[in-house]
Design an enzyme around this catalytic site. Structure first.
Site, PDB file in Angstrom:
ATOM      1  N   LEU A  11       0.877  -0.927   0.263  1.00  0.00           N
ATOM      2  CA  LEU A  11       0.390  -0.220  -0.008  1.00  0.00           C
ATOM      3  C   LEU A  11       0.938   1.106   0.154  1.00  0.00           C
ATOM      4  CD1 LEU A  11      -2.962  -0.246   2.768  1.00  0.00           C
ATOM      5  CD2 LEU A  11      -2.875   0.130   0.280  1.00  0.00           C
ATOM      6  N   ASP A  12       0.138   2.597  -0.333  1.00  0.00           N
ATOM      7  CA  ASP A  12       1.279   4.057  -1.236  1.00  0.00           C
ATOM      8  C   ASP A  12       1.354   3.850   0.440  1.00  0.00           C
ATOM      9  OD1 ASP A  12       2.666   3.137  -3.507  1.00  0.00           O
ATOM     10  OD2 ASP A  12       0.378   3.594  -4.233  1.00  0.00           O
ATOM     11  N   LYS A  13       2.519   4.818   0.191  1.00  0.00           N
ATOM     12  CA  LYS A  13       2.757   5.690   1.706  1.00  0.00           C
ATOM     13  C   LYS A  13       1.269   6.559   2.237  1.00  0.00           C
ATOM     14  CE  LYS A  13       5.982   8.769   4.612  1.00  0.00           C
ATOM     15  NZ  LYS A  13       7.349   9.359   4.278  1.00  0.00           N
ATOM     16  N   PHE A  14       0.941   7.385   1.017  1.00  0.00           N
ATOM     17  CA  PHE A  14      -0.309   7.998   1.421  1.00  0.00           C
ATOM     18  C   PHE A  14      -2.043   7.262   1.725  1.00  0.00           C
ATOM     19  CE2 PHE A  14      -1.654   7.095  -3.532  1.00  0.00           C
ATOM     20  CZ  PHE A  14      -2.794   7.523  -3.213  1.00  0.00           C
ATOM     21  N   ALA A  15      -1.431   5.437   1.146  1.00  0.00           N
ATOM     22  CA  ALA A  15      -3.060   4.742   0.977  1.00  0.00           C
ATOM     23  C   ALA A  15      -2.928   4.841   2.234  1.00  0.00           C
ATOM     24  CB  ALA A  15      -2.798   4.003   0.195  1.00  0.00           C
TER      25      ALA A  15
END
EC number: 5.4.99.25
Length: 282
Positions: free
Chosen positions: A38-42
């Site tokens: 999962l991306d950091k912003f997600a």
């Protein structure tokens, strides 16, 4: 050593790798991994694997996913997320009727190019590293499957579109935002992203890292898609030593080998018709 998997509710602002630190500390082992970055912003559900279960990473990564995503029209960033540098602007914001019409083109088998800022390998290097260094490169389109897209809301005044997306592994929601906007003669990025489902596992069943307990650890018994094969006592040592004997299995199928006393002995994966490999031996 503990063995099992966890359904973690990853927080925004942390990488998937950083999310593993408290898990390693709690179980006192470095043998911890995750399946499906999962991306950091997600935020949202992240399957984490402990002990011998790390060998099941490929299985969990292959599962279908569900996301709730928010696209912001009128701006595009180089990363296609809120943390990137703005590279494009437009005053044109599409109307909801055109959006609904174009969304239909993104359901089914589609081809998409992963974002330049992604972990895709390009000639042995990660795409995001090449992008950070200003390198020019092309990313080939990949076939993915989008099972369903449901519009949850659209606020024209704030240019925010909220969607629920069910898709196969390898689908980039950031690419859908980019490509949908382009098809509408606009631009967009993903302003918010939450993963709500991985296979049969839902976000509501996950736990925050600070609420970890041994009860959070899930065993193979919960994987209903794994058929159980009971092994007679005279073959148990064969399993423990990784010896092959006849078992009916299809390619890419997983099976759990158990003793008659319900003890889990091993996990096998089909590599051909009635041919298999040992993934885990307990």
């Amino acid at each position: 050593m503990e063995n099992g998997f966890l359904l973690i509710n990853k927080e925004q602002g942390k990488t998937s790798f950083e999310t593993l630190f408290p898990i390693k500390k709690y179980f006192n082992t470095n043998r911890v991994g995750h399946a499906g970055t999962l991306d950091k912003f997600a935020s949202g559900i992240l399957v984490c694997l402990v002990g011998k279960y790390t060998k099941l990473s490929g299985y969990f990564t292959s599962l279908d996913k569900e996301y709730v995503a928010e696209f912001r029209f009128g701006l595009e960033t180089d990363t296609l997320d809120p943390n990137g540098r703005i590279v494009s602007k437009t005053d044109y914001i599409p109307n909801v009727e055109d959006i609904d019409l174009k969304l239909k083109d993104f359901v089914g088998e589609i081809y998409q190019s992963p974002p330049r800022f992604s972990s895709v390998h390009i000639d042995g290097s990660r795409a995001y590293k090449l992008a950070l260094n200003g390198k020019f490169f092309e990313i080939k389109k990949r076939k993915v499957t989008v099972y369903n897209i449901q519009r949850l809301s659209y606020d024209f005044s704030s240019s925010l579109l909220s969607l629920k997306i069910s898709c196969s592994k390898g689908t980039y929601i950031r690419s859908i935002a980019r490509d949908l906007a382009y098809s509408l003669n606009s631009c967009a990025y993903v302003s918010n992203l939450k993963r709500t489902k991985v296979g049969m596992f839902r976000l509501k069943d996950s736990t925050l890292c600070e609420n970890l307990s041994k009860a959070s650890l899930i065993s193979l018994e919960s994987l209903k898609s794994f058929e159980k094969v009971y092994i007679d006592s005279n073959k148990i040592n064969l399993v423990k030593n990784g010896v092959y004997f006849e078992i009916e299995i299809n390619i890419n199928e997983f099976k759990i080998l158990k003793s008659r006393e319900e003890k889990i002995l091993a996990v096998i994966q089909g590599v051909g018709l009635n041919k298999y490999k040992y993934v885990i031996i307990f």
